[in-house]
Design a protein around this motif. Structure first.
Motif, PDB file in Angstrom:
ATOM      1  N   ASP A 124      -2.884 -32.939 -22.590  1.00 38.53           N
ATOM      2  CA  ASP A 124      -1.518 -32.888 -22.074  1.00 38.53           C
ATOM      3  C   ASP A 124      -1.423 -33.322 -20.618  1.00 38.53           C
ATOM      4  O   ASP A 124      -0.340 -33.268 -20.030  1.00 38.53           O
ATOM      5  CB  ASP A 124      -0.957 -31.467 -22.205  1.00 38.53           C
ATOM      6  CG  ASP A 124      -0.791 -31.041 -23.651  1.00 38.53           C
ATOM      7  OD1 ASP A 124      -0.774 -31.920 -24.530  1.00 38.53           O
ATOM      8  OD2 ASP A 124      -0.689 -29.823 -23.900  1.00 38.53           O
ATOM      9  N   PHE A 133      -4.583 -26.118 -18.277  1.00 40.17           N
ATOM     10  CA  PHE A 133      -3.749 -27.067 -19.006  1.00 40.17           C
ATOM     11  C   PHE A 133      -4.614 -27.794 -20.035  1.00 40.17           C
ATOM     12  O   PHE A 133      -5.719 -28.231 -19.716  1.00 40.17           O
ATOM     13  CB  PHE A 133      -3.128 -28.086 -18.050  1.00 40.17           C
ATOM     14  CG  PHE A 133      -1.990 -27.555 -17.234  1.00 40.17           C
ATOM     15  CD1 PHE A 133      -0.681 -27.738 -17.644  1.00 40.17           C
ATOM     16  CD2 PHE A 133      -2.225 -26.867 -16.052  1.00 40.17           C
ATOM     17  CE1 PHE A 133       0.376 -27.245 -16.896  1.00 40.17           C
ATOM     18  CE2 PHE A 133      -1.186 -26.370 -15.298  1.00 40.17           C
ATOM     19  CZ  PHE A 133       0.124 -26.556 -15.718  1.00 40.17           C
ATOM     20  N   THR A 150       6.840 -29.222 -21.353  1.00 40.60           N
ATOM     21  CA  THR A 150       6.351 -29.722 -20.069  1.00 40.60           C
ATOM     22  C   THR A 150       5.357 -30.856 -20.287  1.00 40.60           C
ATOM     23  O   THR A 150       4.607 -30.868 -21.266  1.00 40.60           O
ATOM     24  CB  THR A 150       5.654 -28.590 -19.286  1.00 40.60           C
ATOM     25  OG1 THR A 150       6.555 -27.495 -19.124  1.00 40.60           O
ATOM     26  CG2 THR A 150       5.200 -29.061 -17.917  1.00 40.60           C
ATOM     27  N   THR A 151       5.343 -31.788 -19.337  1.00 36.73           N
ATOM     28  CA  THR A 151       4.311 -32.815 -19.298  1.00 36.73           C
ATOM     29  C   THR A 151       3.792 -32.907 -17.870  1.00 36.73           C
ATOM     30  O   THR A 151       4.533 -32.670 -16.913  1.00 36.73           O
ATOM     31  CB  THR A 151       4.856 -34.183 -19.755  1.00 36.73           C
ATOM     32  OG1 THR A 151       3.789 -35.143 -19.759  1.00 36.73           O
ATOM     33  CG2 THR A 151       5.961 -34.685 -18.848  1.00 36.73           C
ATOM     34  N   VAL A 152       2.519 -33.215 -17.738  1.00 36.36           N
ATOM     35  CA  VAL A 152       1.885 -33.351 -16.424  1.00 36.36           C
ATOM     36  C   VAL A 152       1.465 -34.803 -16.223  1.00 36.36           C
ATOM     37  O   VAL A 152       0.797 -35.390 -17.083  1.00 36.36           O
ATOM     38  CB  VAL A 152       0.645 -32.436 -16.297  1.00 36.36           C
ATOM     39  CG1 VAL A 152      -0.059 -32.665 -14.958  1.00 36.36           C
ATOM     40  CG2 VAL A 152       1.032 -30.976 -16.443  1.00 36.36           C
ATOM     41  N   LEU A 206       2.638 -23.151 -12.431  1.00 32.34           N
ATOM     42  CA  LEU A 206       3.022 -24.276 -13.288  1.00 32.34           C
ATOM     43  C   LEU A 206       2.651 -24.029 -14.747  1.00 32.34           C
ATOM     44  O   LEU A 206       3.403 -24.377 -15.658  1.00 32.34           O
ATOM     45  CB  LEU A 206       2.344 -25.552 -12.783  1.00 32.34           C
ATOM     46  CG  LEU A 206       2.791 -26.074 -11.415  1.00 32.34           C
ATOM     47  CD1 LEU A 206       1.943 -27.272 -11.011  1.00 32.34           C
ATOM     48  CD2 LEU A 206       4.269 -26.449 -11.425  1.00 32.34           C
ATOM     49  N   ARG A 207       1.496 -23.407 -14.958  1.00 33.35           N
ATOM     50  CA  ARG A 207       1.066 -23.138 -16.326  1.00 33.35           C
ATOM     51  C   ARG A 207       1.995 -22.128 -17.005  1.00 33.35           C
ATOM     52  O   ARG A 207       2.314 -22.260 -18.193  1.00 33.35           O
ATOM     53  CB  ARG A 207      -0.374 -22.633 -16.330  1.00 33.35           C
ATOM     54  CG  ARG A 207      -0.989 -22.514 -17.716  1.00 33.35           C
ATOM     55  CD  ARG A 207      -2.508 -22.336 -17.647  1.00 33.35           C
ATOM     56  NE  ARG A 207      -2.872 -21.385 -16.629  1.00 33.35           N
ATOM     57  CZ  ARG A 207      -2.806 -20.058 -16.761  1.00 33.35           C
ATOM     58  NH1 ARG A 207      -2.358 -19.537 -17.884  1.00 33.35           N
ATOM     59  NH2 ARG A 207      -3.175 -19.260 -15.784  1.00 33.35           N
ATOM     60  N   TRP A 249       5.172 -21.724 -16.285  1.00 33.89           N
ATOM     61  CA  TRP A 249       6.402 -22.458 -16.596  1.00 33.89           C
ATOM     62  C   TRP A 249       6.215 -23.283 -17.863  1.00 33.89           C
ATOM     63  O   TRP A 249       7.127 -23.388 -18.694  1.00 33.89           O
ATOM     64  CB  TRP A 249       6.769 -23.371 -15.432  1.00 33.89           C
ATOM     65  CG  TRP A 249       7.199 -22.659 -14.182  1.00 33.89           C
ATOM     66  CD1 TRP A 249       7.384 -21.308 -14.036  1.00 33.89           C
ATOM     67  CD2 TRP A 249       7.482 -23.244 -12.918  1.00 33.89           C
ATOM     68  NE1 TRP A 249       7.757 -21.027 -12.740  1.00 33.89           N
ATOM     69  CE2 TRP A 249       7.832 -22.194 -12.035  1.00 33.89           C
ATOM     70  CE3 TRP A 249       7.462 -24.549 -12.434  1.00 33.89           C
ATOM     71  CZ2 TRP A 249       8.167 -22.423 -10.706  1.00 33.89           C
ATOM     72  CZ3 TRP A 249       7.797 -24.784 -11.113  1.00 33.89           C
ATOM     73  CH2 TRP A 249       8.150 -23.725 -10.256  1.00 33.89           C
ATOM     74  N   ALA A 250       5.042 -23.892 -17.993  1.00 37.66           N
ATOM     75  CA  ALA A 250       4.777 -24.740 -19.158  1.00 37.66           C
ATOM     76  C   ALA A 250       4.758 -23.942 -20.461  1.00 37.66           C
ATOM     77  O   ALA A 250       4.970 -24.497 -21.542  1.00 37.66           O
ATOM     78  CB  ALA A 250       3.453 -25.476 -18.978  1.00 37.66           C
ATOM     79  N   GLU A 251       4.494 -22.652 -20.359  1.00 38.07           N
ATOM     80  CA  GLU A 251       4.511 -21.803 -21.547  1.00 38.07           C
ATOM     81  C   GLU A 251       5.932 -21.446 -21.969  1.00 38.07           C
ATOM     82  O   GLU A 251       6.158 -21.019 -23.098  1.00 38.07           O
ATOM     83  CB  GLU A 251       3.708 -20.528 -21.274  1.00 38.07           C
ATOM     84  CG  GLU A 251       2.208 -20.782 -21.118  1.00 38.07           C
ATOM     85  CD  GLU A 251       1.456 -19.564 -20.604  1.00 38.07           C
ATOM     86  OE1 GLU A 251       2.135 -18.559 -20.260  1.00 38.07           O
ATOM     87  OE2 GLU A 251       0.219 -19.616 -20.545  1.00 38.07           O
TER      88      GLU A 251
END
Length: 258
Positions: free
Chosen positions: A98, A94, A78-80, A69-70, A72-74
């Protein structure tokens, strides 16, 4: 999401009691222990439960799915949004600001009496617990402002005393982020059940415009009205499989063989 890191599954009394046999002997259920009234009526019982969870979450290493997931967030905005209070997203890298924690964080404390001091980190708090009775045996955490009893800054069952001041800024940033990105949004939901459907409802509403919802859930993968895809599998293995497919597609599009 946390179960694949080795954390107990609190869904259902049997799963909870397997993780905590002393509570099974006492006949105490998770919903009964996660009650803020215990901090006033029986603080040793309350801090025995939450102190043990604090120790457990501190020593838990996030599974490899968090790394997926991290990454992908790069690559994409993205929001968690999480109902977990374990702080695993932050531990996985993360940025704390965020991660919207709709039920708060066990890694922060507040005054039980809401004296006005606010919320502070639980760093250095170490509650001694009798493993046979699961009751706190040493000094209990206190409020730096008034000296009264402290409690975790999380939303418990029937909780009218949760101090939301720490959680609110990230939750508002999450809402603002959704407003900017809703048109092209894809939602990946991990392990969110129906007993407390906070996350499932947020996922469905956020993906309403696109229908791009991926619901990964061992027990309850069903997606209403066909507005998304349900996968009846665990979080870590499924995220790894999706990530492998994405890498393969990217390599095919670029003409790279591997």
């Amino acid at each position: 999401m946390g179960v694949d890191s080795g954390l107990p599954d609190f869904r259902g009394d049997e799963g909870f009691w397997r993780a905590y046999p002393p509570y099974a002997r006492l006949g105490l259920r998770f919903v009964e222990l996660a009650d803020p009234e215990h901090f006033a009526d029986d603080p040793e019982l309350a801090w025995g439960f939450y102190g043990h969870r604090l120790h457990l979450y501190r020593r838990t290493v996030p599974h490899a799915g968090f790394d997926v997931l991290r990454r992908w967030a790069e690559r994409v905005p993205t929001t968690v949004f999480t109902s977990n209070v374990d702080g695993q997203f932050q531990r996985a890298g993360f940025p704390a600001g965020d991660v919207a924690e709709v039920h708060g964080s066990i890694h922060h404390l507040q005054c039980l009496r809401l004296c006005g001091y606010g919320v502070w980190p639980a760093d250095g708090v170490d509650v001694a617990i009798d493993p046979d009775s699961m009751r706190a045996t040493g000094p209990l955490p206190s409020c730096p402002g008034c000296g009264g009893l402290a409690r975790p800054a999380i939303l418990m069952f029937g909780d009218a005393g949760w101090d939301t001041s720490h959680a609110e800024p990230a939750l508002q940033r999450h809402v603002d982020w959704l407003a900017r990105h809703r048109a092209g949004l894809a939602v990946v939901e991990l392990g969110a059940g129906t007993a407390l459907p906070t996350v499932r409802r947020r996922s469905e509403l956020a993906s309403a415009a696109t229908g791009a919802l991926v619901r990964i859930n061992v027990r309850e993968p069903q997606v209403r009205h066909g507005r998304g895809v349900g996968i009846a599998a665990g979080a870590a293995a499924t995220l790894a499989a999706i990530d492998e497919l994405l890498d393969a597609r990217a390599a095919a599009q670029s003409g790279t063989d591997f």
